[in-house]
Motif scaffolding. Structure first.
Motif, mmCIF file in Angstrom:
data_model
loop_
_atom_site.group_PDB
_atom_site.id
_atom_site.type_symbol
_atom_site.label_atom_id
_atom_site.label_comp_id
_atom_site.label_asym_id
_atom_site.label_seq_id
_atom_site.Cartn_x
_atom_site.Cartn_y
_atom_site.Cartn_z
ATOM 1 N N SER A 123 41.334 18.288 126.044
ATOM 2 C CA SER A 123 40.547 17.062 125.830
ATOM 3 C C SER A 123 39.284 17.028 126.688
ATOM 4 C CB SER A 123 41.400 15.830 126.130
ATOM 5 O OG SER A 123 41.764 15.780 127.497
ATOM 6 N N ILE A 124 39.200 17.910 127.702
ATOM 7 C CA ILE A 124 38.014 17.941 128.563
ATOM 8 C C ILE A 124 36.823 18.471 127.763
ATOM 9 C CG2 ILE A 124 36.995 18.978 130.637
ATOM 10 C CD1 ILE A 124 39.787 19.041 131.855
ATOM 11 N N GLY A 125 35.677 17.849 127.978
ATOM 12 C CA GLY A 125 34.473 18.234 127.252
ATOM 13 C C GLY A 125 34.160 17.324 126.084
ATOM 14 N N HIS A 126 35.045 16.366 125.824
ATOM 15 C CA HIS A 126 34.863 15.472 124.686
ATOM 16 C C HIS A 126 34.885 14.018 125.148
ATOM 17 C CE1 HIS A 126 35.435 18.961 122.151
ATOM 18 N NE2 HIS A 126 36.575 19.215 122.757
ATOM 19 N N VAL A 127 33.931 13.247 124.663
ATOM 20 C CA VAL A 127 33.833 11.832 125.001
ATOM 21 C C VAL A 127 34.965 11.059 124.333
ATOM 22 C CG1 VAL A 127 32.440 9.759 124.603
ATOM 23 C CG2 VAL A 127 31.355 11.862 125.399
ATOM 24 N N ASP A 128 35.541 10.097 125.053
ATOM 25 C CA ASP A 128 36.560 9.237 124.456
ATOM 26 C C ASP A 128 35.907 8.276 123.472
ATOM 27 O OD1 ASP A 128 39.334 7.988 124.447
ATOM 28 O OD2 ASP A 128 38.054 6.276 124.935
ATOM 29 N N PRO A 129 36.400 8.211 122.234
ATOM 30 C CA PRO A 129 35.767 7.328 121.246
ATOM 31 C C PRO A 129 35.872 5.850 121.595
ATOM 32 C CG PRO A 129 37.798 8.287 120.382
ATOM 33 C CD PRO A 129 37.498 9.012 121.657
ATOM 34 N N GLY A 130 36.966 5.426 122.250
ATOM 35 C CA GLY A 130 37.094 4.031 122.652
ATOM 36 C C GLY A 130 36.054 3.643 123.685
ATOM 37 N N ALA A 131 35.763 4.555 124.612
ATOM 38 C CA ALA A 131 34.709 4.302 125.589
ATOM 39 C C ALA A 131 33.348 4.274 124.908
ATOM 40 C CB ALA A 131 34.742 5.363 126.678
ATOM 41 N N ALA A 132 33.177 5.133 123.914
ATOM 42 C CA ALA A 132 31.904 5.160 123.188
ATOM 43 C C ALA A 132 31.671 3.857 122.432
ATOM 44 C CB ALA A 132 31.891 6.350 122.228
ATOM 45 N N SER A 133 32.711 3.332 121.789
ATOM 46 C CA SER A 133 32.533 2.081 121.049
ATOM 47 C C SER A 133 32.305 0.907 121.997
ATOM 48 C CB SER A 133 33.727 1.822 120.135
ATOM 49 O OG SER A 133 34.924 1.667 120.861
ATOM 50 N N ALA A 134 32.898 0.958 123.195
ATOM 51 C CA ALA A 134 32.651 -0.098 124.176
ATOM 52 C C ALA A 134 31.172 -0.133 124.553
ATOM 53 C CB ALA A 134 33.516 0.118 125.418
ATOM 54 N N HIS A 135 30.586 1.043 124.728
ATOM 55 C CA HIS A 135 29.158 1.093 125.042
ATOM 56 C C HIS A 135 28.314 0.598 123.870
ATOM 57 C CE1 HIS A 135 25.181 3.201 125.021
ATOM 58 N NE2 HIS A 135 25.125 2.545 126.162
ATOM 59 N N VAL A 136 28.688 0.957 122.652
ATOM 60 C CA VAL A 136 27.967 0.478 121.469
ATOM 61 C C VAL A 136 27.943 -1.050 121.453
ATOM 62 C CG1 VAL A 136 28.071 0.304 118.951
ATOM 63 C CG2 VAL A 136 28.352 2.523 120.053
ATOM 64 N N LEU A 137 29.100 -1.667 121.732
ATOM 65 C CA LEU A 137 29.194 -3.126 121.712
ATOM 66 C C LEU A 137 28.314 -3.760 122.786
ATOM 67 C CD1 LEU A 137 33.052 -3.524 121.226
ATOM 68 C CD2 LEU A 137 31.272 -4.035 119.537
ATOM 69 N N LEU A 138 28.430 -3.264 123.999
ATOM 70 C CA LEU A 138 27.693 -3.879 125.101
ATOM 71 C C LEU A 138 26.187 -3.651 124.962
ATOM 72 C CD1 LEU A 138 30.225 -3.103 127.932
ATOM 73 C CD2 LEU A 138 29.448 -5.381 127.253
ATOM 74 N N ALA A 139 25.798 -2.485 124.456
ATOM 75 C CA ALA A 139 24.371 -2.236 124.237
ATOM 76 C C ALA A 139 23.821 -3.175 123.164
ATOM 77 C CB ALA A 139 24.159 -0.778 123.834
ATOM 78 N N ALA A 140 24.606 -3.428 122.128
ATOM 79 C CA ALA A 140 24.158 -4.344 121.072
ATOM 80 C C ALA A 140 24.055 -5.768 121.593
ATOM 81 C CB ALA A 140 25.135 -4.268 119.895
ATOM 82 N N ILE A 141 25.011 -6.193 122.420
ATOM 83 C CA ILE A 141 24.962 -7.534 123.001
ATOM 84 C C ILE A 141 23.732 -7.675 123.907
ATOM 85 C CG2 ILE A 141 26.142 -9.085 124.620
ATOM 86 C CD1 ILE A 141 28.797 -7.996 123.471
ATOM 87 N N ARG A 142 23.467 -6.630 124.678
ATOM 88 C CA ARG A 142 22.250 -6.628 125.522
ATOM 89 C C ARG A 142 21.000 -6.782 124.667
ATOM 90 N NH1 ARG A 142 21.075 -0.811 127.103
ATOM 91 N NH2 ARG A 142 20.560 -0.908 124.874
ATOM 92 N N ASP A 143 20.906 -5.998 123.610
ATOM 93 C CA ASP A 143 19.713 -6.030 122.772
ATOM 94 C C ASP A 143 19.568 -7.352 122.020
ATOM 95 O OD1 ASP A 143 19.286 -3.463 123.646
ATOM 96 O OD2 ASP A 143 20.019 -2.501 121.814
ATOM 97 N N ALA A 144 20.695 -7.994 121.719
ATOM 98 C CA ALA A 144 20.643 -9.265 120.995
ATOM 99 C C ALA A 144 20.032 -10.362 121.836
ATOM 100 C CB ALA A 144 22.056 -9.664 120.555
ATOM 101 N N VAL A 145 20.158 -10.255 123.149
ATOM 102 C CA VAL A 145 19.593 -11.279 124.049
ATOM 103 C C VAL A 145 18.182 -10.899 124.478
ATOM 104 C CG1 VAL A 145 19.857 -12.395 126.291
ATOM 105 C CG2 VAL A 145 21.865 -11.935 124.881
#
Length: 579
Positions: free
Chosen positions: A557-579
């Motif tokens: 599993s080393i060398g691969h980004v966790d998809p749950g962590a990736a989606s968390a960043h997608v959400l928070l980045a979108a919330i940031r951009d919305a404000v």
């Protein structure tokens, strides 16, 4: 990932499960009926009755004939049907439980996957609150997914077939809840499986293979959802492959001369009977050479993985009781054993759903009004978050295909689509806390995978953290993020470093708190949270997974980004951009 497209005979992907259930029930109206508001509880016409333990099985779609194919007289009383490769939600499970509960309690049986465990646990909690005795048995037959000393961590694959059959027979014989649970646990303790995959499957929503494998390669120990196995190597002759699958199963069961077993040679969706019988030939030869007798064999497709090519071998070591339970008659769409059963004794049970709890009335005059994020702006922020998940759906699923089952983006999109619809239905004066609760229910009802209960718990906890607010300022928004973290931690039990979504949410919260302590305004706090999540996401590529389906991979599993962590960043980045 290579841009290869697959073909499926489906209509709209979002209608896939409902249409399949409709077609299945129409094909077997003498055996099956759908009950409950969710439309996902497939119930036996001639099964549930007063005084009998209700047997509820369930799991994700894509494994047909599992799970609904095993609903019928003498086996399961109902199946809760989830989305493709995703657990059913607690409400879907409760529809099944209410349909079969006849005063003797309910037993849940399912494969040992994080999403299934959380969702069935939540259903069991609801049963207890409603005064319905409930037990759960997780199937853990896959020897490739954990060593014997950690057998409780193993995932359930085709061994479901034997455990479900034994549990259903015990209930049909009239055993009480303790007796049915004991029989199911005995079956699980004596069942082992191992599989091999020759090709990938594809999610209906993407039409892309959920992992890559060479035309001359095989994956030994592959999971039922396409999770990577123990090793990848060149394709070998059938006898050599069968020997590799069978050896750890025999060793783990401790089989010796004089023992007796039941055999299941199971196709994963695109492997024909010709090949499966060649595998069974080798299984029979090997067992005979050891002096182990075969009581009965099943060869065919009993627990598939969409259109994956490959097979699994399952053995159940028999004693007198397991043998008798295995031979007990049953009749379902996918399995018939013995002669026609006599009419069921006792009346058919039809339980009414319980009334929802009354919604608490909020006194808005007591709420704090400081802050620029009004409830309307908050709802707009959440819509933007949902839009971002939709835009990144395929990328998130591709990330998941490398170390998981390839459905994370699809599952998150299903959940956030439901959230956006719920937001559209929200009254204009609804508070942030009430909206968060609305989002929790929408997400949980729509999503049964592990992200369903995790994000539902997160939304509820986040809403509770700002229940004293009408508008949100920087401090309140950081408190909302803290509530999200707390909810995920409380429900999932993961810790930082386990390579999960927590590895993004916790750094996001820490960064937001640091920005707030430094005098940062709302935008600065949100920017810090998004950047913390990005760093946490990227860090997951450097660590080994210790939770969820990818935990079986170890160093792979080393060398691969966790998809749950990736989606968390997608959400928070979108919330940031919305404000």
């Amino acid at each position: 990932m290579t841009d290869i497209r697959t073909k499926k005979l489906i209509n709209a992907p979002e209608d896939l499960i409902a249409e399949a259930i409709e077609g299945m029930v129409a094909a077997h109206p003498d055996m099956l009926v759908v009950e409950g508001a969710t439309g996902r509880a497939v119930v036996a016409v001639d099964g549930p009755r007063e005084g009998k333990v209700g047997i509820v099985i369930g799991g994700g779609s894509g494994h047909e004939p599992a799970f609904a194919g095993y609903v019928g007289r003498g086996l399961a009383d109902a199946a809760a049907v989830g989305n493709v490769f995703a657990s059913p939600s607690p409400e879907q499970i409760m529809d099944a439980a209410r349909a079969v509960e006849g005063g003797a309690g309910v037993m849940f049986l399912y494969g040992n996957y994080t999403g299934d465990v959380m969702n069935f646990d939540m259903a069991a909690e609801e049963c207890t609150a409603a005064g319905i005795p409930a037990r759960s048995v997780q199937v853990t037959d896959d020897v490739a997914s954990a060593p014997a000393e950690r057998a409780g961590e193993r995932r359930g694959i085709a061994g479901d077939f034997f455990v479900f059959k034994v549990a259903g027979a015990a209930a049909e014989q009239g055993r009480d809840l303790d007796g049915c649970e004991a029989a199911a646990r005995a079956a699980n303790a004596n069942t082992r499986s191992m599989g091999v995959a020759l090709s990938a499957c594809s999610m209906p929503q993407t039409g892309k293979p959920n992992f890559e494998i060479g035309h001359d390669e095989m994956e030994i120990g592959m999971g039922l959802h396409g999770e990577p196995g123990m090793r990848r190597g060149k394709l070998e002759p059938a006898d050599a492959v069968t020997d590799e699958l069978l050896a750890p199963v025999i060793a783990d069961l401790g089989l010796a001369a004089g023992d007796e077993v039941a055999v299941l040679v199971n196709g994963l969706g695109a492997t024909g009977q010709l090949e499966l019988y060649i595998i069974h030939r080798r299984v029979a030869q090997t067992l005979k050479s050891l002096g182990v007798a075969i009581h009965h064999s099943w060869v065919g497709e009993y627990a598939t993985s969409l259109e994956m090519a490959g097979a699994s071998v399952t053995l159940m070591k028999l004693d007198a009781d397991l043998k008798a339970l295995l031979d007990t008659p049953c009749r379902t769409p996918a399995l018939t054993v013995g002669n026609v059963l006599p009419p069921a004794a006792g009346r058919r049970v039809r339980r009414a759903a319980g009334n929802a709890q009354a919604k608490a009335v909020v006194d808005r005059s007591t709420l704090k009004t400081e802050g620029e994020v009004t409830p309307a702006i908050f709802r707009a922020m959440m819509r933007k978050a949902g839009d971002a998940i939709a835009e990144n759906r395929d990328w998130l699923s591709e990330l998941d295909g490398v170390i998981g089952d390839g459905d994370h983006g699809i599952t998150m999109d299903i959940g956030w689509t439901a959230v956006r619809k719920a937001l559209d239905a929200a009254p204009g004066d609804e508070t942030v806390s009430e909206t968060s609760d609305r989002m929790a229910k929408a997400f949980l009802d729509a999503v049964g995978a592990s992200s369903g209960p995790l994000y539902a718990s997160a939304f509820r906890s986040a809403g509770a953290a700002v229940s004293d607010r009408l508008n949100l300022d920087a401090g309140a928004l950081v408190a909302w993020v803290a509530g999200m973290c707390d909810g995920i931690l409380a429900r999932g039990g993961a810790a930082v470093g386990d390579k999960t979504m927590i590895d993004a949410w916790v750094p996001a919260l820490e960064a937001a708190r640091a920005a707030l302590a430094g005098g940062g305004d709302l935008r600065a706090c949100l920017a810090a949270a998004a950047e913390g999540a990005r760093k946490g996401r990227d860090h997951t590529a450097t660590i080994e997974s210790r939770r969820g389906r990818s935990a079986k991979l170890g160093a792979r599993s080393i060398g691969h980004v966790d998809p749950g962590a990736a989606s968390a960043h997608v959400l928070l980045a979108a919330i940031r951009d919305a404000v």
